[in-house]
Design a protein around this motif. Sequence first.
Motif, PDB file in Angstrom:
ATOM      1  N   LEU A  41      50.755  40.215 -10.846  1.00  0.00           N
ATOM      2  CA  LEU A  41      49.484  41.249 -11.869  1.00  0.00           C
ATOM      3  C   LEU A  41      49.122  42.012 -10.552  1.00  0.00           C
ATOM      4  N   VAL A  42      48.157  41.694  -9.880  1.00  0.00           N
ATOM      5  CA  VAL A  42      47.698  41.832  -8.641  1.00  0.00           C
ATOM      6  C   VAL A  42      48.220  43.353  -7.799  1.00  0.00           C
ATOM      7  N   TYR A  43      49.786  42.346  -7.510  1.00  0.00           N
ATOM      8  CA  TYR A  43      50.944  43.881  -7.135  1.00  0.00           C
ATOM      9  C   TYR A  43      50.722  44.456  -7.741  1.00  0.00           C
ATOM     10  N   ARG A  44      51.580  44.375  -8.775  1.00  0.00           N
ATOM     11  CA  ARG A  44      51.754  46.038  -9.372  1.00  0.00           C
ATOM     12  C   ARG A  44      50.971  46.690  -9.903  1.00  0.00           C
ATOM     13  N   ALA A  45      49.372  46.311 -10.157  1.00  0.00           N
ATOM     14  CA  ALA A  45      47.991  46.715 -10.644  1.00  0.00           C
ATOM     15  C   ALA A  45      47.977  48.109  -8.445  1.00  0.00           C
ATOM     16  N   GLY A  46      47.788  47.128  -7.676  1.00  0.00           N
ATOM     17  CA  GLY A  46      47.884  47.783  -6.563  1.00  0.00           C
ATOM     18  C   GLY A  46      49.514  49.219  -6.233  1.00  0.00           C
ATOM     19  N   ALA A  47      50.451  49.080  -6.905  1.00  0.00           N
ATOM     20  CA  ALA A  47      51.391  49.791  -6.573  1.00  0.00           C
ATOM     21  C   ALA A  47      50.931  50.967  -8.041  1.00  0.00           C
ATOM     22  N   GLY A  48      50.439  51.395  -8.299  1.00  0.00           N
ATOM     23  CA  GLY A  48      50.243  52.398  -9.223  1.00  0.00           C
ATOM     24  C   GLY A  48      49.600  53.278  -8.212  1.00  0.00           C
ATOM     25  N   ARG A  49      48.864  53.254  -7.438  1.00  0.00           N
ATOM     26  CA  ARG A  49      47.862  53.670  -6.601  1.00  0.00           C
ATOM     27  C   ARG A  49      49.047  54.987  -6.162  1.00  0.00           C
TER      28      ARG A  49
END
Length: 67
Positions: free
Chosen positions: A59-67
């Motif tokens: 979840l954290v990785y995918r949330a940060g991947a959109g940046r």
Amino acid sequence: MIGETATRGRWAPWWTYVLPIVGVNQLRQLILPFGTVPEWADVVIAVLVAAACFALVTLVYRAGAGR
């Protein structure tokens, strides 16, 4: 490769899963030392902790991947 790029974007590197799972399981062993709960309960707790860590890291990785 097209498939490799898509997969790389969806999943964090393997070590970002292993480190939290090992660390949290070490903390769990401090709180519930081996032998304080039945073996089947220890296995169930370890699997649940690993699944929760896996889900949180993803979840954290995918949330940060959109940046």
